[in-house]
Scaffold this motif. Structure first.
Motif, PDB file in Angstrom:
ATOM      1  N   UNK A 194       0.757  -1.211  -0.085  1.00  0.00           N
ATOM      2  CA  UNK A 194       0.157   0.075  -0.166  1.00  0.00           C
ATOM      3  C   UNK A 194       0.909   1.147  -0.050  1.00  0.00           C
ATOM      4  N   UNK A 195       0.710   2.137  -0.730  1.00  0.00           N
ATOM      5  CA  UNK A 195       0.974   3.568  -0.483  1.00  0.00           C
ATOM      6  C   UNK A 195       1.062   4.374   0.647  1.00  0.00           C
ATOM      7  N   UNK A 196       2.252   4.700   1.041  1.00  0.00           N
ATOM      8  CA  UNK A 196       2.319   5.619   2.147  1.00  0.00           C
ATOM      9  C   UNK A 196       2.381   6.996   1.723  1.00  0.00           C
ATOM     10  N   UNK A 197       3.052   7.399   0.623  1.00  0.00           N
ATOM     11  CA  UNK A 197       3.025   8.615   0.157  1.00  0.00           C
ATOM     12  C   UNK A 197       3.356   8.434  -1.394  1.00  0.00           C
ATOM     13  N   UNK A 198       2.566   9.306  -2.280  1.00  0.00           N
ATOM     14  CA  UNK A 198       2.646   9.266  -3.897  1.00  0.00           C
ATOM     15  C   UNK A 198       2.820  10.360  -4.238  1.00  0.00           C
ATOM     16  N   UNK A 199       3.549  10.576  -5.388  1.00  0.00           N
ATOM     17  CA  UNK A 199       3.930  11.705  -6.120  1.00  0.00           C
ATOM     18  C   UNK A 199       4.692  12.756  -5.305  1.00  0.00           C
ATOM     19  N   UNK A 200       5.719  12.263  -4.548  1.00  0.00           N
ATOM     20  CA  UNK A 200       6.563  13.077  -3.883  1.00  0.00           C
ATOM     21  C   UNK A 200       7.862  13.720  -4.776  1.00  0.00           C
ATOM     22  N   UNK A 201       8.499  14.586  -4.487  1.00  0.00           N
ATOM     23  CA  UNK A 201       9.250  15.054  -5.479  1.00  0.00           C
ATOM     24  C   UNK A 201      10.889  14.711  -4.863  1.00  0.00           C
ATOM     25  N   UNK A 202      10.990  14.081  -3.897  1.00  0.00           N
ATOM     26  CA  UNK A 202      12.348  13.671  -3.430  1.00  0.00           C
ATOM     27  C   UNK A 202      12.126  12.888  -2.199  1.00  0.00           C
ATOM     28  N   UNK A 203      13.193  11.884  -2.349  1.00  0.00           N
ATOM     29  CA  UNK A 203      13.156  10.855  -1.243  1.00  0.00           C
ATOM     30  C   UNK A 203      14.607  10.599  -0.661  1.00  0.00           C
ATOM     31  N   UNK A 204      14.785  10.467   0.684  1.00  0.00           N
ATOM     32  CA  UNK A 204      16.071  10.682   1.111  1.00  0.00           C
ATOM     33  C   UNK A 204      16.269   8.938   1.990  1.00  0.00           C
ATOM     34  N   UNK A 205      17.194   8.429   1.910  1.00  0.00           N
ATOM     35  CA  UNK A 205      17.313   7.222   2.849  1.00  0.00           C
ATOM     36  C   UNK A 205      18.652   6.974   3.243  1.00  0.00           C
ATOM     37  N   UNK A 206      18.371   6.579   4.631  1.00  0.00           N
ATOM     38  CA  UNK A 206      19.542   6.164   5.433  1.00  0.00           C
ATOM     39  C   UNK A 206      19.700   4.525   5.306  1.00  0.00           C
ATOM     40  N   UNK A 207      20.632   4.170   5.000  1.00  0.00           N
ATOM     41  CA  UNK A 207      20.350   2.422   4.744  1.00  0.00           C
ATOM     42  C   UNK A 207      20.519   1.673   6.144  1.00  0.00           C
ATOM     43  N   UNK A 208      20.819   2.381   7.374  1.00  0.00           N
ATOM     44  CA  UNK A 208      20.639   1.667   8.428  1.00  0.00           C
ATOM     45  C   UNK A 208      22.031   1.195   8.803  1.00  0.00           C
ATOM     46  N   UNK A 209      22.020   0.380  10.128  1.00  0.00           N
ATOM     47  CA  UNK A 209      23.144  -0.370  10.558  1.00  0.00           C
ATOM     48  C   UNK A 209      23.708  -1.284   9.432  1.00  0.00           C
ATOM     49  N   UNK A 210      22.943  -2.168   8.681  1.00  0.00           N
ATOM     50  CA  UNK A 210      23.468  -3.145   7.865  1.00  0.00           C
ATOM     51  C   UNK A 210      23.891  -2.425   6.533  1.00  0.00           C
TER      52      UNK A 210
END
Length: 174
Positions: free
Chosen positions: A100-116
């Motif tokens: 299911x979508x959490x957010x649609x049509x967003x202009x930018x996404x930032x990811x921290x890939x965590x401990x692994x």
């Protein structure tokens, strides 16, 4: 806290420049020519997704695990001639791969890939192997879909995204 600071830096950049920055080339080592700078010209980003252009944004290069943040941006949002209040973004955040979508049509996404660190780049410009976890793999492929949900034994990515409404309202207010 760092992801919130990044959001604010991106909004500030957009207010000052009338657009979002292109991602930086993730494979350039820290200190080398071009490291931390937008790759490509506005509207024609050559490294999307890539890493945050930390030099241009004036933020930390890496997350708490010393890995660069992955940054993806809708290309129309990187060009002042195509960015209007009716510009539509094509990035989507889902609850799980194919979910299911959490957010649609967003202009930018930032990811921290965590401990692994699955799929992240280190400051030497080397990518860490991508996990076999479907959700972490989704955050490491070069498409317009991303996954955000609670941590599991194999998923520890942390995501943040810019809402087009927030971005536009801040730009208009400025």
């Amino acid at each position: 806290k760092q992801l919130l600071e990044i959001q604010q830096a991106l909004i500030g950049y957009a207010v000052a420049n009338g657009r979002l920055p292109c991602p930086a080339n993730p494979s350039i080592a820290t200190g080398a020519l071009g490291a931390g700078l937008s790759a490509g010209v506005p509207g024609a980003c050559t490294s999307n997704p890539g890493t945050l252009p930390w030099v241009e944004l004036g933020i930390n290069e890496t997350d708490s695990w010393n890995r660069r943040y992955t940054y993806s941006v809708a290309s129309l949002f990187t060009n002042t001639s195509t960015l209007t209040l009716s510009t539509a973004a094509n990035l989507n955040v889902l609850l799980a791969a194919g979910g299911k979508p959490v957010a649609s049509g967003v202009p930018a996404v930032i990811i921290s890939h965590g401990n692994n660190g699955s799929g992240a780049y280190n400051s030497q410009g080397i990518q860490i192997a991508v996990s076999s976890d479907a959700d972490e793999a989704e955050n490491s492929n070069a498409n317009t879909t991303f996954v955000s949900h609670d941590f599991t034994s194999t998923f520890d990515d942390q995501l943040s995204w810019l809402s087009p409404n927030t971005l536009f309202s801040r730009m208009v207010a400025a």
